[in-house]
Scaffold this active site. Structure first.
Site, PDB file in Angstrom:
ATOM      1  N   HIS A 177      10.701  -2.544   5.170  1.00  0.00           N
ATOM      2  CA  HIS A 177      11.580  -1.743   4.624  1.00  0.00           C
ATOM      3  C   HIS A 177      11.741  -0.368   4.906  1.00  0.00           C
ATOM      4  O   HIS A 177      10.749   0.277   4.773  1.00  0.00           O
ATOM      5  CB  HIS A 177      11.683  -1.936   2.931  1.00  0.00           C
ATOM      6  CG  HIS A 177      11.902  -3.506   2.314  1.00  0.00           C
ATOM      7  ND1 HIS A 177      11.198  -3.882   1.670  1.00  0.00           N
ATOM      8  CD2 HIS A 177      12.807  -4.254   2.660  1.00  0.00           C
ATOM      9  CE1 HIS A 177      11.693  -5.107   1.178  1.00  0.00           C
ATOM     10  NE2 HIS A 177      12.511  -5.372   1.776  1.00  0.00           N
ATOM     11  N   GLU A 180      10.435   3.137   2.897  1.00  0.00           N
ATOM     12  CA  GLU A 180       8.999   3.113   2.457  1.00  0.00           C
ATOM     13  C   GLU A 180       8.248   3.769   3.474  1.00  0.00           C
ATOM     14  O   GLU A 180       7.105   3.154   3.949  1.00  0.00           O
ATOM     15  CB  GLU A 180       8.613   1.634   1.955  1.00  0.00           C
ATOM     16  CG  GLU A 180       9.729   1.118   0.940  1.00  0.00           C
ATOM     17  CD  GLU A 180       9.382  -0.574   0.854  1.00  0.00           C
ATOM     18  OE1 GLU A 180       8.366  -1.126   1.366  1.00  0.00           O
ATOM     19  OE2 GLU A 180      10.350  -1.198  -0.103  1.00  0.00           O
ATOM     20  N   ARG A 233      17.344   0.600   3.503  1.00  0.00           N
ATOM     21  CA  ARG A 233      16.145  -0.437   3.288  1.00  0.00           C
ATOM     22  C   ARG A 233      16.275  -1.572   4.479  1.00  0.00           C
ATOM     23  O   ARG A 233      15.050  -1.997   4.939  1.00  0.00           O
ATOM     24  CB  ARG A 233      16.477  -1.177   2.051  1.00  0.00           C
ATOM     25  CG  ARG A 233      15.498  -2.495   1.932  1.00  0.00           C
ATOM     26  CD  ARG A 233      16.120  -2.837   0.328  1.00  0.00           C
ATOM     27  NE  ARG A 233      15.535  -4.085  -0.041  1.00  0.00           N
ATOM     28  CZ  ARG A 233      14.622  -4.228  -0.703  1.00  0.00           C
ATOM     29  NH1 ARG A 233      13.638  -3.427  -1.268  1.00  0.00           N
ATOM     30  NH2 ARG A 233      14.145  -5.800  -1.234  1.00  0.00           N
ATOM     31  N   HIS A 302       4.000  -2.363   1.675  1.00  0.00           N
ATOM     32  CA  HIS A 302       5.427  -1.931   0.671  1.00  0.00           C
ATOM     33  C   HIS A 302       5.277  -0.756  -0.213  1.00  0.00           C
ATOM     34  O   HIS A 302       3.765  -0.393  -0.533  1.00  0.00           O
ATOM     35  CB  HIS A 302       5.921  -3.024   0.048  1.00  0.00           C
ATOM     36  CG  HIS A 302       6.566  -4.178   0.956  1.00  0.00           C
ATOM     37  ND1 HIS A 302       7.945  -4.316   1.099  1.00  0.00           N
ATOM     38  CD2 HIS A 302       6.088  -5.318   1.736  1.00  0.00           C
ATOM     39  CE1 HIS A 302       8.034  -5.293   2.006  1.00  0.00           C
ATOM     40  NE2 HIS A 302       6.922  -5.865   2.066  1.00  0.00           N
ATOM     41  N   GLU A 377       1.943  -2.948  -2.836  1.00  0.00           N
ATOM     42  CA  GLU A 377       3.066  -1.984  -3.356  1.00  0.00           C
ATOM     43  C   GLU A 377       2.100  -0.774  -3.418  1.00  0.00           C
ATOM     44  O   GLU A 377       1.761  -0.647  -4.573  1.00  0.00           O
ATOM     45  CB  GLU A 377       3.779  -2.646  -4.645  1.00  0.00           C
ATOM     46  CG  GLU A 377       4.697  -3.757  -4.358  1.00  0.00           C
ATOM     47  CD  GLU A 377       6.001  -3.428  -3.537  1.00  0.00           C
ATOM     48  OE1 GLU A 377       6.267  -2.369  -3.329  1.00  0.00           O
ATOM     49  OE2 GLU A 377       6.643  -4.412  -3.110  1.00  0.00           O
TER      50      GLU A 377
END
Ligand SMILES: *[C@@H]1O[C@H](CO)[C@@H](O)[C@H](O)[C@H]1NC(C)=O
Ligand SMILES: [Zn+2]
Length: 419
Positions: A177, A180, A233, A302, A377
């Site tokens: 993405h 990020e 993204r 991510h 994440e």
């Protein structure tokens, strides 16, 4: 018709003149939907790609907070929606452009040098990767995973200290993405630790596994997030007059389009017209196929939310070696927290975050029965979101490295090396 024409003009000018899109007075809110009607409206907004709203965190359901960036010309509409549903929103960031302006501040970095005090461009990352094979010719090989839609190479490094390690391959991908940025910064940080840190636990890890690390899995989107739209993204393959790109983490061929993905090209979670429609995911899937069952661990990085997610995204069922992965993950989250107190949540993707299908980790896990598969994440929980200030790169890198050491320490206790 007038509106459509206006949108076309806006869409084309945004794409072609190469100017940076500004987000002045775009406001970041956090709120908790309390009824299913609002949840459904929000899911509809996200899946349709309706303009003016940028979901910084996915809509997970009732009573789970949503972080949403609202454009100034949609603010009245947004407030009306909240009022209708009797929801109070917390204002997180009044003007996101100010965060964008501040995140990349380079206090003492030199242009052209590489460090972890600032975020770097794709060219800077790639030239640093190339330099590693000169500095560590015996241990580092540049690997080319294939090409993106716009013809960019997807470069990674293979780190290998002995030919005997190939059955213990750890694969790390980051920045699938585009926005990020902390994820590629942490991936390069990990590379640097594996090559340069003399700590015995890190040396053991570095030298007893083969590593494939790709800091930027989506180079076109990443470049676009630097040159034009910081909050981009997706990939950059055009799908309609107005809308560009598919979500490369909804594009993999396992349980594709089985939930948490959209069939509308304007949506940020557009799964693409077919699995592996994106040249970057197609070529990386071929590269992963070439490693196949050698892959003992797959880590997909991510941001943001501070979570360590286990397969799978299509079901809340606890499949394969869930129990073991959960125990190892909990220990890793605890070891991560010991450095700065950063708290992670550990669990199955669909349970912990939301149903999401077509992700890379799910495909690799299923295709090659990979024993260790996690999606990180990284920081934070939404205060800065994708715009994590550069001064947090090193702390995030250090704590993430702690968790990786922990994962493989636990894994080897449960599965001692036979050789
Ligand atoms: C942002 O909002 C402030 C206050 O309403 C206003 O003065 C300013 O012109 C706005 N900025 C832009 C670029 O629209
Ligand atoms: Zn992501």
């Amino acid at each position: 018709m007038k509106i459509l024409l206006l949108l076309v003009v806006l869409g084309l000018s945004r794409g072609s003149f190469g100017e940076k899109i500004r987000f002045d007075n775009h406001t970041l809110y956090r709120f908790v939907p309390k009824n299913q009607e609002l949840v459904d409206s929000l899911i509809g907004l996200e899946a349709s790609g309706y303009p003016g709203y940028n979901f910084f965190s996915p809509v997970r359901g009732q009573n789970t907070p949503v972080n949403l960036l609202v454009a100034p010309d949609h603010l009245d509409e947004f407030k009306a929606l909240l009022e209708l549903n009797k929801v109070q929103a917390e204002l997180l960031v009044p003007d996101i452009q100010k965060l964008i302006d501040n995140e990349g501040f380079r206090p003492d970095s030199l242009a052209g040098s590489f460090d972890w005090r600032t975020y770097h461009t794709l060219d800077e990352i790639y030239s640093w990767l190339r330099s590693l094979s000169d500095v560590y010719p015996d241990h580092v090989t540049i690997v080319n995973g294939g090409q993106s839609f716009e013809g960019r190479d997807i470069l990674g490094v293979k780190i290998s200290y002995t030919p005997n390690n190939h059955r213990h391959t750890i694969f790390i991908e980051a920045n699938i993405h585009a926005r990020e940025w902390i994820t590629s910064a942490v991936a390069t940080f990990i590379i640097n630790q594996l090559l340069g840190n003399t700590d015995p636990e890190i040396r053991y890890l570095a030298e007893n596994y083969d590593w494939y690390i790709f800091p930027v899995f989506n180079p076109d989107g990443f470049v676009y997030s630097h040159t034009t739209n910081r909050l981009w993204r997706k990939t950059r393959q055009p799908y309609s007059i107005l809308c560009v790109g598919a979500d490369p983490n909804r594009n993999w061929p396992y349980q594709w389009m089985q939930g948490g993905a959209s069939s509308f090209p304007c949506s940020d979670i557009y799964a693409g017209p077919s699995p592996l429609s994106e040249p970057s995911t197609l070529s990386m899937s071929n590269f992963i196929n070439s490693l196949g069952y050698q892959i003992e661990a797959y880590l997909s990085i991510h941001s943001f939310s501070q979570m360590l997610l286990l397969p799978y995204g299509y079901t809340t069922d606890h499949l394969d070696n869930y129990e073991e992965m959960k125990i190892i993950g909990e220990q890793a989250a605890y070891d991560l927290s010991r450095r700065y107190g950063t708290q992670y949540v550990v669990g199955n993707t669909a349970e912990t975050i939301y149903i999401a299908t077509g992700g890379s980790m799910d495909w690799v896990k299923h295709e090659y029965e990979v024993p260790v598969a996690y999606t990180y994440e990284l920081r934070d929980t939404g205060e800065f979101g994708f715009l994590l200030p550069a001064e947090q790169i090193i702390p995030t890198g250090l704590e993430t490295m702690d968790s990786i050491v922990s994962i493989f320490k636990s894994y080897e206790i449960l599965h001692p090396r036979g050789n």
